[in-house]
Design a protein around this motif. Structure first.
Motif, PDB file in Angstrom:
ATOM      1  N   LEU A 121       0.831  -1.202   0.000  1.00 44.49           N
ATOM      2  CA  LEU A 121       0.000   0.000   0.000  1.00 44.49           C
ATOM      3  C   LEU A 121       0.869   1.258   0.000  1.00 44.49           C
ATOM      4  O   LEU A 121       0.537   2.249  -0.659  1.00 44.49           O
TER       5      LEU A 121
ATOM      6  N   PHE B 219      -2.926  -7.556  -1.312  1.00 45.59           N
ATOM      7  CA  PHE B 219      -2.468  -6.203  -1.619  1.00 45.59           C
ATOM      8  C   PHE B 219      -1.122  -6.224  -2.333  1.00 45.59           C
ATOM      9  O   PHE B 219      -0.855  -5.391  -3.209  1.00 45.59           O
TER      10      PHE B 219
ATOM     11  N   CYS C  62     -10.579  -8.616  -1.557  1.00 47.57           N
ATOM     12  CA  CYS C  62      -9.141  -8.332  -1.652  1.00 47.57           C
ATOM     13  C   CYS C  62      -8.483  -9.216  -2.715  1.00 47.57           C
ATOM     14  O   CYS C  62      -7.688  -8.741  -3.522  1.00 47.57           O
TER      15      CYS C  62
ATOM     16  N   TYR D  97      -9.896   3.929   7.281  1.00 45.75           N
ATOM     17  CA  TYR D  97      -9.084   4.117   6.080  1.00 45.75           C
ATOM     18  C   TYR D  97      -9.356   3.038   5.043  1.00 45.75           C
ATOM     19  O   TYR D  97      -9.342   3.303   3.838  1.00 45.75           O
ATOM     20  N   TYR D  98      -9.609   1.837   5.497  1.00 41.12           N
ATOM     21  CA  TYR D  98     -10.010   0.753   4.595  1.00 41.12           C
ATOM     22  C   TYR D  98     -11.292   1.149   3.865  1.00 41.12           C
ATOM     23  O   TYR D  98     -11.417   0.975   2.643  1.00 41.12           O
TER      24      TYR D  98
ATOM     25  N   PHE E 185     -10.650   3.952   1.335  1.00 44.20           N
ATOM     26  CA  PHE E 185      -9.921   3.418   0.177  1.00 44.20           C
ATOM     27  C   PHE E 185     -10.885   2.840  -0.850  1.00 44.20           C
ATOM     28  O   PHE E 185     -10.793   3.130  -2.053  1.00 44.20           O
ATOM     29  N   TYR E 186     -11.843   2.043  -0.396  1.00 40.16           N
ATOM     30  CA  TYR E 186     -12.791   1.441  -1.318  1.00 40.16           C
ATOM     31  C   TYR E 186     -13.917   2.407  -1.711  1.00 40.16           C
ATOM     32  O   TYR E 186     -14.422   2.351  -2.836  1.00 40.16           O
TER      33      TYR E 186
ATOM     34  N   TYR F 210       0.300   2.502   7.441  1.00 42.77           N
ATOM     35  CA  TYR F 210      -0.888   2.011   6.730  1.00 42.77           C
ATOM     36  C   TYR F 210      -1.888   3.138   6.515  1.00 42.77           C
ATOM     37  O   TYR F 210      -2.382   3.352   5.400  1.00 42.77           O
TER      38      TYR F 210
ATOM     39  N   MET G  20      -3.039   4.770   2.860  1.00 43.35           N
ATOM     40  CA  MET G  20      -4.432   4.754   2.419  1.00 43.35           C
ATOM     41  C   MET G  20      -4.937   6.172   2.144  1.00 43.35           C
ATOM     42  O   MET G  20      -5.594   6.432   1.128  1.00 43.35           O
TER      43      MET G  20
END
Length: 365
Positions: A85, A137, A191, A284-285, A288-289, A332, A336
């Motif tokens: 990432l 990832f 993922c 943040y996940y 990101f999406y 991380y 992101m």
């Protein structure tokens, strides 16, 4: 460590020709991750955002170890997924010919050095319960760097990584953490799907049946409210992060006009479903999406979603330039956030509007 590749002179020539074909295809379709791919006037890219991006990239570059890895504490220290990432965040700036080319090269080297002969990309000491995330990832990143890093090791590791994912798919079309079929879930499945689709964009063969089985699994996981549950055996509880991931995976697979995508987008538009920065484990996940989901939905959706997300990220950036995550780590979170903020520049091929799926929603060949 991965096995040292052995090939004849003829195989070496064929590999070189194959790389040349991919590069030519990337040039023709505008898929080269380089500085000259950036639009002159990116939509919604403000001066404060540009300054925040540069500050964040500088902080992230200073955190990279000499071997290319990231992190020295918590359970995700030296994690290959975090490294991938971070590499993607650098790549999203000006490609691998930009000011962070050396950092990108070190990140790639770190992933190559942690690829096993089986194809599994994993850190030396696994401290998490879900190393398949890291592998996914890492594979996604290698798929995006493949067209510009023509080393034979990149090609070999990427192909083996894809084979590992394909072999690990369950009969129900999903992927899982453990050996129990009931553990197959939406998050790990999306993922692996994005990893496979990234590799396929790079010209790596991915069986169409593998993607279609995964799509069927995601459809089964959708709840009546349009969101997605974690596992089939769980209650019909929807959460924003995994629902955004599922919508993105379906669209990227070529199912943009599928009713499941329309219902998913409706769920994502509900304000109460969106996580706030204080819920750092998934924040943040989810962003990101969500960035990809809004990007896929078109300019109107993007212009509505991105300015609010951009300003929110700028508001929680630290004075030092990084973003914080108490669970996985600041590297991380920073990676992101930087990926999200740099979407308007369209450098990453997988995230570019030039890759938008068919409007009829039919699966890609």
């Amino acid at each position: 460590m991965f096995d040292k590749p052995r090939c004849s002179r003829r195989q070496a020539i064929l590999r070189t020709l194959s790389s040349a074909v991919v590069l030519a295809k990337n040039w023709w379709t505008g898929r080269t991750a380089a500085a000259d791919d950036q639009p002159d006037s990116p939509r919604q890219a403000t001066e404060p955002a540009t300054l925040a991006i540069e500050k964040g990239l500088q902080w992230l570059a200073a955190r990279q170890a000499s071997d290319g890895g990231f992190g020295d504490r918590r359970s995700y220290a030296r994690n290959v997924g975090v490294c991938a990432l971070c590499g993607t965040a650098f790549l999203a700036h000006q490609g691998n010919r930009g000011p962070y080319a050396a950092a990108i090269r070190r990140a790639t080297d770190y992933l190559l050095a942690h690829a096993q002969s089986s194809g599994f990309i994993v850190e030396d000491y696994v401290r998490t319960h879900a190393p398949m995330y890291g592998h996914g990832f890492a594979t996604m990143y290698l798929g995006q760097i493949f067209g510009s890093d023509t080393r034979s090791a990149v090609s070999e590791v990427l192909r083996k990584a894809v084979g590992f994912i394909v072999t690990a798919q369950q009969e129900n079309g999903a992927w899982r953490y453990t050996s129990s079929p009931e553990d197959a879930d939406t998050s790990i499945t999306t993922c692996q799907m994005m990893a496979l689709l990234s590799a396929r964009d790079a010209g790596i063969n991915v069986p169409r049946a593998v993607i279609e089985r995964a799509v069927r699994f995601l459809r089964r996981c959708q709840n009546p409210d349009g969101g997605f549950r974690y596992r089939l055996i769980d209650l019909a509880e929807s959460l924003f992060p995994r629902s955004a991931a599922a919508v993105v995976a379906l669209v990227a697979a070529g199912y943009a006009a599928d009713p499941a995508v329309a219902r998913g987008r409706e769920y994502l538009s509900i304000p109460t479903s969106v996580p706030t920065p204080n819920k750092a484990e998934y924040y943040y996940y989810g962003r990101f999406y969500a960035a990809q989901a809004a990007w896929h939905a078109g300019p109107q959706a993007w212009d509505h979603w991105y300015p609010a997300a951009r300003d929110e990220l700028l508001a929680v950036q630290s004075p030092a330039g990084h973003w914080c995550d108490a669970g996985i780590g600041d590297e991380y979170a920073t990676a992101m956030a930087l990926i999200v903020l740099q979407f308007p520049f369209e450098v990453i091929p997988l995230f570019s509007r030039r890759r938008w799926p068919r409007v009829d929603g039919s699966p890609l060949a």
